[in-house]
Design a protein around this motif. Structure first.
Motif, PDB file in Angstrom:
ATOM      1  N   GLN A   1       0.818  -1.210   0.000  1.00 20.46           N
ATOM      2  CA  GLN A   1       0.000   0.000   0.000  1.00 20.46           C
ATOM      3  C   GLN A   1       0.852   1.260   0.000  1.00 20.46           C
ATOM      4  OE1 GLN A   1      -2.869   0.007   3.161  1.00 20.46           O
ATOM      5  NE2 GLN A   1      -3.249   2.186   3.028  1.00 20.46           N
ATOM      6  N   ASN A   2       1.994   1.217   0.686  1.00 17.03           N
ATOM      7  CA  ASN A   2       2.818   2.432   0.838  1.00 17.03           C
ATOM      8  C   ASN A   2       3.992   2.486  -0.138  1.00 17.03           C
ATOM      9  OD1 ASN A   2       4.433   0.445   1.873  1.00 17.03           O
ATOM     10  ND2 ASN A   2       4.814   1.430   3.849  1.00 17.03           N
ATOM     11  N   TYR A   3       3.926   1.676  -1.199  1.00 12.67           N
ATOM     12  CA  TYR A   3       4.919   1.649  -2.282  1.00 12.67           C
ATOM     13  C   TYR A   3       6.245   1.013  -1.851  1.00 12.67           C
ATOM     14  CZ  TYR A   3       1.724   5.493  -3.480  1.00 12.67           C
ATOM     15  OH  TYR A   3       0.618   6.269  -3.665  1.00 12.67           O
ATOM     16  N   ALA A   4       6.785   1.402  -0.663  1.00 14.15           N
ATOM     17  CA  ALA A   4       8.025   0.828  -0.128  1.00 14.15           C
ATOM     18  C   ALA A   4       9.203   0.979  -1.091  1.00 14.15           C
ATOM     19  CB  ALA A   4       7.804  -0.650   0.226  1.00 14.15           C
ATOM     20  N   LEU A   5       9.362   2.175  -1.658  1.00 11.38           N
ATOM     21  CA  LEU A   5      10.488   2.451  -2.558  1.00 11.38           C
ATOM     22  C   LEU A   5      11.662   3.015  -1.758  1.00 11.38           C
ATOM     23  CD1 LEU A   5       8.559   4.169  -5.509  1.00 11.38           C
ATOM     24  CD2 LEU A   5       9.176   1.752  -5.264  1.00 11.38           C
ATOM     25  N   TYR A   6      12.865   2.776  -2.249  1.00 11.80           N
ATOM     26  CA  TYR A   6      14.059   3.353  -1.628  1.00 11.80           C
ATOM     27  C   TYR A   6      14.194   4.808  -2.083  1.00 11.80           C
ATOM     28  CZ  TYR A   6      15.263  -1.495  -0.605  1.00 11.80           C
ATOM     29  OH  TYR A   6      15.252  -2.782  -0.150  1.00 11.80           O
ATOM     30  N   PRO A   7      14.071   5.772  -1.164  1.00 11.31           N
ATOM     31  CA  PRO A   7      14.040   7.187  -1.574  1.00 11.31           C
ATOM     32  C   PRO A   7      15.344   7.695  -2.173  1.00 11.31           C
ATOM     33  CG  PRO A   7      14.172   7.004   0.821  1.00 11.31           C
ATOM     34  CD  PRO A   7      13.926   5.625   0.299  1.00 11.31           C
ATOM     35  N   HIS A   8      16.473   7.071  -1.822  1.00 12.40           N
ATOM     36  CA  HIS A   8      17.773   7.557  -2.296  1.00 12.40           C
ATOM     37  C   HIS A   8      18.164   6.940  -3.643  1.00 12.40           C
ATOM     38  CE1 HIS A   8      18.569   3.765  -0.281  1.00 12.40           C
ATOM     39  NE2 HIS A   8      19.721   3.682  -0.922  1.00 12.40           N
ATOM     40  N   MET A   9      17.349   6.022  -4.144  1.00 10.38           N
ATOM     41  CA  MET A   9      17.658   5.351  -5.405  1.00 10.38           C
ATOM     42  C   MET A   9      16.787   5.890  -6.531  1.00 10.38           C
ATOM     43  SD  MET A   9      18.053   1.319  -4.506  1.00 10.38           S
ATOM     44  CE  MET A   9      19.250   0.696  -3.329  1.00 10.38           C
ATOM     45  N   SER A  10      17.323   5.845  -7.739  1.00 13.28           N
ATOM     46  CA  SER A  10      16.532   6.208  -8.917  1.00 13.28           C
ATOM     47  C   SER A  10      15.472   5.143  -9.165  1.00 13.28           C
ATOM     48  CB  SER A  10      17.439   6.317 -10.150  1.00 13.28           C
ATOM     49  OG  SER A  10      17.970   5.037 -10.490  1.00 13.28           O
ATOM     50  N   VAL A  11      14.537   5.458 -10.046  1.00 16.80           N
ATOM     51  CA  VAL A  11      13.506   4.492 -10.430  1.00 16.80           C
ATOM     52  C   VAL A  11      14.161   3.229 -10.996  1.00 16.80           C
ATOM     53  CG1 VAL A  11      11.665   4.046 -12.103  1.00 16.80           C
ATOM     54  CG2 VAL A  11      11.687   6.188 -10.807  1.00 16.80           C
ATOM     55  N   TYR A  12      15.156   3.419 -11.850  1.00 22.97           N
ATOM     56  CA  TYR A  12      15.852   2.280 -12.463  1.00 22.97           C
ATOM     57  C   TYR A  12      16.437   1.375 -11.380  1.00 22.97           C
ATOM     58  CZ  TYR A  12      18.976  -0.375 -15.540  1.00 22.97           C
ATOM     59  OH  TYR A  12      19.612  -1.384 -16.219  1.00 22.97           O
ATOM     60  N   ASN A  13      17.139   1.973 -10.416  1.00 21.11           N
ATOM     61  CA  ASN A  13      17.791   1.179  -9.383  1.00 21.11           C
ATOM     62  C   ASN A  13      16.799   0.549  -8.420  1.00 21.11           C
ATOM     63  OD1 ASN A  13      20.424   1.566 -10.320  1.00 21.11           O
ATOM     64  ND2 ASN A  13      20.640   3.519  -9.231  1.00 21.11           N
ATOM     65  N   ASN A  14      15.660   1.203  -8.180  1.00 23.26           N
ATOM     66  CA  ASN A  14      14.625   0.592  -7.363  1.00 23.26           C
ATOM     67  C   ASN A  14      14.121  -0.684  -8.010  1.00 23.26           C
ATOM     68  OD1 ASN A  14      13.208   1.776  -4.803  1.00 23.26           O
ATOM     69  ND2 ASN A  14      13.939   3.581  -5.931  1.00 23.26           N
ATOM     70  N   MET A  15      13.930  -0.636  -9.319  1.00 24.40           N
ATOM     71  CA  MET A  15      13.425  -1.802 -10.034  1.00 24.40           C
ATOM     72  C   MET A  15      14.491  -2.885 -10.183  1.00 24.40           C
ATOM     73  SD  MET A  15      11.169   0.228 -12.919  1.00 24.40           S
ATOM     74  CE  MET A  15      10.701  -1.233 -13.838  1.00 24.40           C
ATOM     75  N   ALA A  16      15.755  -2.481 -10.260  1.00 22.33           N
ATOM     76  CA  ALA A  16      16.837  -3.436 -10.492  1.00 22.33           C
ATOM     77  C   ALA A  16      17.397  -4.045  -9.210  1.00 22.33           C
ATOM     78  CB  ALA A  16      17.968  -2.742 -11.255  1.00 22.33           C
ATOM     79  N   TYR A  17      17.109  -3.441  -8.076  1.00 21.33           N
ATOM     80  CA  TYR A  17      17.765  -3.806  -6.820  1.00 21.33           C
ATOM     81  C   TYR A  17      17.619  -5.296  -6.482  1.00 21.33           C
ATOM     82  CZ  TYR A  17      19.059  -3.656  -1.880  1.00 21.33           C
ATOM     83  OH  TYR A  17      19.646  -3.883  -0.665  1.00 21.33           O
ATOM     84  N   GLY A  18      16.399  -5.802  -6.541  1.00 21.38           N
ATOM     85  CA  GLY A  18      16.171  -7.201  -6.193  1.00 21.38           C
ATOM     86  C   GLY A  18      16.883  -8.164  -7.119  1.00 21.38           C
ATOM     87  N   LEU A  19      16.964  -7.820  -8.396  1.00 26.38           N
ATOM     88  CA  LEU A  19      17.629  -8.691  -9.370  1.00 26.38           C
ATOM     89  C   LEU A  19      19.135  -8.714  -9.128  1.00 26.38           C
ATOM     90  CD1 LEU A  19      15.704  -7.691 -12.629  1.00 26.38           C
ATOM     91  CD2 LEU A  19      15.153  -9.471 -10.950  1.00 26.38           C
ATOM     92  N   ARG A  20      19.698  -7.571  -8.748  1.00 23.53           N
ATOM     93  CA  ARG A  20      21.142  -7.535  -8.431  1.00 23.53           C
ATOM     94  C   ARG A  20      21.458  -8.401  -7.221  1.00 23.53           C
ATOM     95  NH1 ARG A  20      21.225  -1.074  -9.197  1.00 23.53           N
ATOM     96  NH2 ARG A  20      21.658  -0.997 -11.457  1.00 23.53           N
ATOM     97  N   ASN A  21      20.574  -8.361  -6.227  1.00 22.97           N
ATOM     98  CA  ASN A  21      20.799  -9.178  -5.028  1.00 22.97           C
ATOM     99  C   ASN A  21      20.775 -10.666  -5.349  1.00 22.97           C
ATOM    100  OD1 ASN A  21      21.111  -7.028  -3.330  1.00 22.97           O
ATOM    101  ND2 ASN A  21      19.081  -7.144  -2.407  1.00 22.97           N
ATOM    102  N   ARG A  22      20.064 -11.022  -6.413  1.00 20.39           N
ATOM    103  CA  ARG A  22      20.000 -12.433  -6.821  1.00 20.39           C
ATOM    104  C   ARG A  22      21.160 -12.823  -7.726  1.00 20.39           C
ATOM    105  NH1 ARG A  22      13.893 -12.683  -8.959  1.00 20.39           N
ATOM    106  NH2 ARG A  22      14.505 -14.797  -9.576  1.00 20.39           N
TER     107      ARG A  22
END
Length: 361
Positions: free
Chosen positions: A83-104
């Motif tokens: 509900q609250n989006y839970a985005l990382y405020p210090h990251m760009s949109v690209y990095n927010n979307m890519a973050y989980g894939l990098r961790n994998r």
């Protein structure tokens, strides 16, 4: 994608509070299922147990045929939109979307491909370099959805994702989520208390109340053939009218001091000779000719103008009653009027337990 199966799932919190009471549910592969109910009914708790964010007290949860009771959330191959989006405020949109894939440990080229494909699908290609604070609420929600899409999970879980948006934007995002589902054909479980969201999004609606399931079915089914009094009054706006009556003959129910209605006797054979509750939706009511004394007496008090239709508010035998008529009709009647309804639009419910008396078909 994969099916999701729950078998006798319970959640009991310390102190003995039972939030989910032995729920069994099958969510087909590729279906869009909506968990619908009022606040506190257990729908979000159920979703969090599927995600692994809440431990289950009893029962079994399977995703794609695999028991996931002891599987960590990160290993369940699901993606969740909050509900609250839970985005990382210090990251760009690209990095927010890519973050989980990098961790994998995914390859950089594959990450870039997935992020850009999801951004194009959600029409946020122009925002990839922006930070979340530079986006509107609707754009942030798209980013949150994009972060889920790039994972290509077995199932998508949505926890009231539209609650923070204004009314107009909620309508827009609702349509976009449905279009997205039609394209991805992904197994999706969506939690909401908003019946309009449920009716417009779902292939399958699961109506919940007090930790249990009241009814499961297609949107039109739960609307047209509610299995309980709760479903009848929770689905529909305005809610279904309910008044007490007594079946005096097959196909005939008397409302004391107000008149009689005819119903489909074959559909409600179990109602014979019983004290019951009669249900009729406001839009199914037909204003009758008062001169012949047929139908049921309605004391109309005032009209509510809603543009294409008009709501007549009044009472039947002292019970509040609402009638919906087209605004193109003649001036709204006030005072004493009579009404009827098509026999196949009449619903009968057990007075004590609130269960529909409709025969199984």
């Amino acid at each position: 994608m994969a099916s999701v199966t729950l078998e006798n799932v319970r959640k009991v919190y310390p102190g003995g509070v039972e939030a989910v009471k032995g729920i069994s549910l099958a969510i087909p592969d590729g279906a869009f299922t909506v968990l619908l109910g009022p606040s506190g009914c257990g729908k979000s708790t159920l979703l969090r147990m599927i995600a692994g964010l809440e431990t289950i007290s009893d029962g079994t949860i399977s995703i794609g045929g695999r028991n996931v009771n002891q599987v960590e959330p990160a290993d369940r191959d699901i993606a969740m939109v909050f509900q609250n989006y839970a985005l990382y405020p210090h990251m760009s949109v690209y990095n927010n979307m890519a973050y989980g894939l990098r961790n994998r440990g995914m390859a950089k080229d594959e990450i870039d491909k997935r992020v850009r494909q999801a951004a194009q699908l959600l029409a946020i290609e122009d925002f990839l370099d922006r930070k979340p604070r530079a986006l509107s609420g609707g754009q942030r929600q798209r980013v949150a959805m994009g972060r889920a899409i790039v994972r290509e999970p077995q199932a998508f879980l949505f926890d009231e994702p539209l609650s923070n948006l204004d009314a107009k934007l909620r309508v827009q995002m609702r349509l976009e989520i449905r279009r997205l589902h039609n394209r991805l054909k992904a197994t999706s479980i969506f939690v909401t208390h908003d019946q309009v969201e449920a009716m417009t999004l779902a292939d399958q609606v699961v109506v919940m109340n007090k930790g249990t399931i009241e009814q499961v079915g297609a949107p039109t089914e739960v609307y047209r053939r509610p299995s309980t009094r709760f479903v009848a009054t929770f689905i529909g706006s305005p809610a279904m009218n309910l008044v007490k009556g007594r079946v005096t003959a097959p196909g005939r129910v008397e409302i004391a001091g107000a008149g009689t209605l005819e119903y489909d006797a074959k559909a409600f054979e179990a109602a014979a000779g019983r004290e019951i509750e009669v249900g009729v939706r406001p839009e199914d009511v037909v204003i009758a000719d008062s001169a012949n004394g047929a139908g049921v007496a309605l004391q109309s008090e005032f009209a509510e103008e809603l543009g294409p239709n008009r709501l007549l508010h009044g009472s039947v035998a002292g019970t509040p009653f609402v009638v919906s008529v087209p605004s193109s009709d003649h001036a709204a009647p006030t005072g004493g009027v009579r009404f009827s309804a098509p026999t196949d639009k009449i619903h009968l419910f057990d007075l004590e337990k609130g269960r529909s008396l409709r025969c199984a078909s």
